[in-house]
Design a protein around this motif. Structure first.
Motif, short mmCIF file in Angstrom:
data_model
loop_
_atom_site.label_atom_id
_atom_site.label_comp_id
_atom_site.label_asym_id
_atom_site.label_seq_id
_atom_site.Cartn_x
_atom_site.Cartn_y
_atom_site.Cartn_z
N GLU A 1 -52.85 -6.80 39.00
CA GLU A 1 -52.77 -6.06 40.25
C GLU A 1 -51.71 -4.96 40.16
OE1 GLU A 1 -53.28 -7.78 44.55
OE2 GLU A 1 -51.17 -8.00 43.99
N LEU A 2 -50.55 -5.29 39.59
CA LEU A 2 -49.47 -4.31 39.47
C LEU A 2 -49.83 -3.21 38.48
CD1 LEU A 2 -46.62 -3.33 40.09
CD2 LEU A 2 -45.78 -4.93 38.35
N ALA A 3 -50.33 -3.61 37.30
CA ALA A 3 -50.65 -2.63 36.26
C ALA A 3 -51.75 -1.68 36.72
CB ALA A 3 -51.05 -3.34 34.98
N CYS A 4 -52.78 -2.22 37.32
CA CYS A 4 -53.91 -1.37 37.72
C CYS A 4 -53.55 -0.44 38.86
CB CYS A 4 -55.11 -2.24 38.09
SG CYS A 4 -55.86 -3.09 36.68
N SER A 5 -52.62 -0.87 39.71
CA SER A 5 -52.18 0.02 40.79
C SER A 5 -51.40 1.20 40.25
CB SER A 5 -51.32 -0.75 41.80
OG SER A 5 -50.07 -1.10 41.23
N ALA A 6 -50.87 1.07 39.01
CA ALA A 6 -50.08 2.13 38.41
C ALA A 6 -50.93 3.18 37.72
CB ALA A 6 -49.09 1.53 37.41
N VAL A 7 -52.22 2.93 37.54
CA VAL A 7 -53.08 3.90 36.85
C VAL A 7 -53.05 5.25 37.57
CG1 VAL A 7 -55.47 4.46 36.25
CG2 VAL A 7 -54.57 2.17 35.80
N LYS A 8 -53.05 5.23 38.88
CA LYS A 8 -53.07 6.48 39.65
C LYS A 8 -51.79 7.29 39.45
CE LYS A 8 -51.42 4.20 43.86
NZ LYS A 8 -51.89 3.61 45.12
N HIS A 9 -50.73 6.64 38.96
CA HIS A 9 -49.47 7.33 38.74
C HIS A 9 -49.31 7.82 37.30
CE1 HIS A 9 -48.00 6.36 42.72
NE2 HIS A 9 -48.33 5.11 42.53
N ASP A 10 -50.33 7.57 36.45
CA ASP A 10 -50.34 8.07 35.08
C ASP A 10 -49.12 7.59 34.30
OD1 ASP A 10 -51.45 9.37 32.93
OD2 ASP A 10 -50.58 11.32 33.41
N VAL A 11 -48.83 6.29 34.40
CA VAL A 11 -47.76 5.70 33.59
C VAL A 11 -48.40 4.94 32.44
CG1 VAL A 11 -46.28 5.51 35.61
CG2 VAL A 11 -47.64 3.55 34.93
N ASP A 12 -47.65 4.75 31.36
CA ASP A 12 -48.17 4.03 30.20
C ASP A 12 -48.28 2.54 30.52
OD1 ASP A 12 -48.27 6.33 28.68
OD2 ASP A 12 -46.24 6.09 27.91
N LEU A 13 -49.45 1.98 30.24
CA LEU A 13 -49.69 0.56 30.49
C LEU A 13 -49.66 -0.22 29.18
CD1 LEU A 13 -52.64 0.65 33.05
CD2 LEU A 13 -50.19 0.72 33.49
N PRO A 14 -49.15 -1.45 29.22
CA PRO A 14 -49.19 -2.30 28.03
C PRO A 14 -50.56 -2.94 27.87
CG PRO A 14 -48.18 -3.49 29.85
CD PRO A 14 -48.47 -2.11 30.36
N ALA A 15 -50.84 -3.47 26.68
CA ALA A 15 -52.05 -4.25 26.46
C ALA A 15 -51.94 -5.54 27.29
CB ALA A 15 -52.20 -4.57 24.99
N PRO A 16 -53.05 -6.05 27.78
CA PRO A 16 -54.44 -5.59 27.60
C PRO A 16 -54.89 -4.58 28.66
CG PRO A 16 -54.49 -7.65 28.79
CD PRO A 16 -53.02 -7.35 28.52
N PHE A 17 -53.97 -4.18 29.56
CA PHE A 17 -54.36 -3.33 30.68
C PHE A 17 -54.57 -1.88 30.28
CE2 PHE A 17 -51.53 -6.76 32.25
CZ PHE A 17 -52.50 -7.53 32.86
N ALA A 18 -54.00 -1.48 29.15
CA ALA A 18 -54.17 -0.11 28.69
C ALA A 18 -55.64 0.24 28.48
CB ALA A 18 -53.38 0.11 27.40
N ALA A 19 -56.46 -0.76 28.20
CA ALA A 19 -57.89 -0.52 27.98
C ALA A 19 -58.60 -0.08 29.26
CB ALA A 19 -58.56 -1.78 27.43
N LEU A 20 -57.94 -0.31 30.41
CA LEU A 20 -58.51 0.13 31.69
C LEU A 20 -58.01 1.51 32.10
CD1 LEU A 20 -58.25 -3.22 33.70
CD2 LEU A 20 -60.27 -2.25 32.58
N ASP A 21 -57.22 2.12 31.24
CA ASP A 21 -56.71 3.46 31.49
C ASP A 21 -57.31 4.41 30.46
OD1 ASP A 21 -55.34 5.67 32.29
OD2 ASP A 21 -53.35 4.96 31.71
N THR A 22 -58.63 4.49 30.46
CA THR A 22 -59.35 5.23 29.43
C THR A 22 -60.50 6.04 30.04
OG1 THR A 22 -60.87 3.39 29.01
CG2 THR A 22 -58.86 3.48 27.67
#
Length: 284
Positions: free
Chosen positions: A215-236
């Motif tokens: 929930e926290l990592a995915c909410s950060a996608v809109k802010h264009d911050v670097d995500l750690p694995a495995p959530f980085a795969a959802l920022d593609t």
């Protein structure tokens, strides 16, 4: 129940750019499902109300009750975990609801949340994750090794990430046209970055559940911050292109890998126990 918010300055410009027909309403109470007695209040401010009716066949039998409300004629404009601002296209024109819980939110961030809702409504993005997944939600539920509430939380997070992939390029462009809103977007991203960096370690130590981390990592996608694995795969770009089917495959690979790793650890423990027993017998 509702009062129309007067929009001026940057708000008026954002609405004109993204959702010119939308209205923004202040609410004197918090709600997720609008009670029938208050639908008339909303009907006075809109031309029509048409509650979404998602297909109940998309849901596994043990899905949380709120999801069955989504798949009914109830007027649902928020689900657990949603923030103080919600939007809907179940009305004509679209409506942005600023709920009572907004009180206490810093003014700059509250302004950004309202502007974000106008952007999401105007871009035609999925309003609820169930509409995003559709009949693929059962496959997502099958893939995720978690209780029903956690599956729902992870699925909702995935939808949030998908929306973020579309909205952040809009926010990035606001530095000249809407500098105050742009600054609020940047500030929120900086605040969340420190929390994101430690998520893998927190999950490994059992300090944060996987669903809360998602929930926290995915909410950060809109802010264009670097995500750690495995959530980085959802920022593609692939996720932006393929949507729900990509999220299902992500979940399948992630939890299959976790199961394989757990089996390998169990085999290693069993082998170590066997070796220790053999050594003990030999010593006798």
């Amino acid at each position: 129940m509702f009062s129309q918010r007067d929009l001026a300055g940057d708000f008026a410009a954002v609405r004109e750019t993204y959702a010119p027909e939308a209205i923004v309403l202040d609410c004197d109470r918090d709600f997720q499902t609008l009670p029938p007695e208050h639908r008339d209040d909303l009907a006075l401010l809109t031309e029509s109300l048409s509650p979404s009716e998602y297909d109940a066949d998309w849901l596994p039998e043990d899905a949380p009750q709120i999801l069955y409300r989504l798949a009914s004629s109830d007027f649902v404009v928020g689900t657990p975990g949603d923030g103080a601002v919600a939007w809907t296209t179940q009305t004509e024109p679209p409506v942005v609801f600023v709920k009572a819980r907004i009180e206490g939110t810093p003014d700059e961030f509250a302004d950004f949340l309202v502007a974000e809702a106008l952007v999401e409504a105007g871009l035609g993005l999925p309003e609820q994750f169930l509409g995003f997944f559709g009949d693929e939600y059962r496959a997502f539920d099958d893939a995720v090794d978690a209780d029903p509430a956690s599956v729902y939380q992870i699925a909702s997070a995935c939808c949030d990430a998908y929306r973020g992939l579309h909205t952040r390029e809009e926010f990035e462009s606001w530095d000249e046209d809407y500098p105050d809103l742009h600054d609020a977007w940047v500030d929120a991203g900086e605040r969340v970055t420190g929390r994101i960096d430690d998520l893998p370690q927190e999950i490994a130590r059992g300090e944060t559940s996987f669903s809360d981390a998602a929930e926290l990592a995915c909410s950060a996608v809109k802010h264009d911050v670097d995500l750690p694995a495995p959530f980085a795969a959802l920022d593609t770009l692939a996720y932006r292109r393929h949507g729900a089917s990509y999220a299902v495959k992500w979940a399948q690979k992630l939890f299959e890998a976790a199961e394989t790793e757990a089996d390998a650890e169990a085999d290693a423990d069993a082998e170590a126990d066997a070796d220790a027993e053999a050594d003990a017998n030999g010593a006798e």
